[in-house]
Write an enzyme that holds these catalytic residues in place. Structure first.
Site, PDB file in Angstrom:
ATOM      1  N   ASP A  76     -11.018   3.001   4.445  1.00 27.49           N
ATOM      2  CA  ASP A  76     -11.377   1.583   4.355  1.00 27.49           C
ATOM      3  C   ASP A  76     -12.897   1.410   4.255  1.00 27.49           C
ATOM      4  OD1 ASP A  76      -9.682  -0.510   4.019  1.00 27.49           O
ATOM      5  OD2 ASP A  76      -9.333  -0.903   6.157  1.00 27.49           O
TER       6      ASP A  76
ATOM      7  N   GLN B 246      -4.763  -1.374   9.744  1.00 26.51           N
ATOM      8  CA  GLN B 246      -4.628  -2.687   9.100  1.00 26.51           C
ATOM      9  C   GLN B 246      -5.277  -3.762   9.967  1.00 26.51           C
ATOM     10  OE1 GLN B 246      -3.298  -3.302   5.998  1.00 26.51           O
ATOM     11  NE2 GLN B 246      -3.976  -5.400   6.291  1.00 26.51           N
TER      12      GLN B 246
ATOM     13  N   LYS C 199       0.843  -1.208   0.000  1.00 29.59           N
ATOM     14  CA  LYS C 199       0.000   0.000   0.000  1.00 29.59           C
ATOM     15  C   LYS C 199       0.875   1.255   0.000  1.00 29.59           C
ATOM     16  CE  LYS C 199      -3.825  -2.416   2.195  1.00 29.59           C
ATOM     17  NZ  LYS C 199      -4.503  -2.819   3.442  1.00 29.59           N
TER      18      LYS C 199
END
Ligand code: NAD
Length: 292
Positions: free
Chosen positions: A128, A105, A61
């Site tokens: 997200d 994460q 990422k």
């Protein structure tokens, strides 16, 4: 399936993620470059612990951010971090004007309350798309930040001109991360959607009728060729690590039945990362054309 790519012999159209992801990244890079002054989109990734797959995802990422001109910072917290330590990190990032997107994460270590952490993210920075506010916007069809993998699947279908409106779609899996938001995106695009889960009886009776089958379960080989209507589009979101590499939920024989199929790896995975970049540019104030 190995990194060498999908077998070339079947007549199926392989829905490769890399070209679609590269096309999206190119558009994002051009958009970021066109912004005048010091306006640089910023993404902060919070990584708790040392889980090797999570570290690898975060690395990819951060690398992808560089490719399109997004500034990224990585916050590393120890495996033993408490919920309040993670909340403090998130709250500091909420206040930081250089950070437009915050990604924690997942999975988090057991002692950390993931729902509390996700709810603490400023919804405007929720790249997200997992904050209750973001999911509520998705349910009600209002603009907002949409979870990366489902949004990436829609972009992939559009890139390969797979029609969605008026088609029958079956989604296997109903997680907040993939199955549920993807079902909503398909529904908002006028597909007739059936969502199946662990307790759904005789799933093949549904999948055999479907124009589009999405497997997002994490159970290698769950979907055999006999479940698929000849010519249907099959999207394999599943990723399971095995000694011989990454495998999806769809059995290899599906390539002999489906009209179009995503490989694992190299299908949905690249779209997830590219969509995170799109969400970050969107959170920084850009109107993003993901092609979807
Ligand atoms: P999850 O464990 O949260 O959810 C799995 C879902 O599958 C649940 O809703 C469960 O009810 C359902 N399920 C279980 N057994 C089933 C069965 N026999 N038939 C139908 N449904 C069944 O997992 P998740 O986070 O949604 O991820 C699903 C898979 O997608 C995993 O393999 C994950 O690694 C992968 N994934 C891939 C990407 C990517 O970028 N390619 C991104 C996210 C997740």
């Amino acid at each position: 399936m190995t990194d060498a790519g999908p077998p070339p012999e079947s007549g199926v159209v392989w829905l490769l993620g890399r070209p679609a992801a590269e096309a999206l990244k190119k558009r994002l890079a051009a958009q970021v470059a066109s912004w005048s002054g010091p306006r640089v989109p910023g993404l902060a990734v919070v990584l708790v612990g040392e889980d090797p797959p999570s570290r690898a995802y975060v690395r990819s990422k951060v690398k992808a951010c560089r490719e399109v001109g997004i500034a990224s910072v990585q916050i590393n917290l120890p495996d033993t971090a408490s919920t309040s330590a993670v909340l403090s990190a998130v709250e500091a990032l909420n206040r930081d004007p250089a950070v437009h997107g915050i990604l924690v994460q997942l999975p988090l270590p057991r002692q950390v309350d993931a729902a509390q952490v996700i709810a603490a993210i400023n919804p405007a920075k929720d790249v997200d798309g997992l904050h209750p506010d973001s999911l509520g916007r998705l349910v009600s069809g209002r603009p907002g930040l949409v979870p990366c993998t489902p949004r990436g699947v829609m972009t992939l279908l559009d890139y390969y001109h797979i029609p969605v409106a008026g088609r029958r779609a079956v989604v296997l899996g109903r997680s907040a991360l993939v199955g549920l938001p993807l079902s909503l995106l398909l529904l908002h695009r006028d597909a007739s959607v059936t969502v199946l889960h662990r307790q759904s009886p005789r799933p093949w009776e549904q999948t055999q009728q479907a124009d589009i089958v999405v497997a997002a379960v994490g159970h290698p080989g769950l979907v055999p060729g006999a479940w698929i209507r000849p010519g249907a589009t099959v999207v394999d979101v599943g990723i399971t690590r095995t000694p011989s590499g990454l495998v999806g939920d769809v059995s290899p024989e599906v390539a002999g039945v489906a009209g179009a199929l995503t490989p694992v790896p190299g299908g949905v995975g690249p779209m997830t990362v590219a969509t995170l970049l799109a969400n970050t540019v969107q959170a920084a104030g850009g109107a993003v054309d993901v092609g979807a």
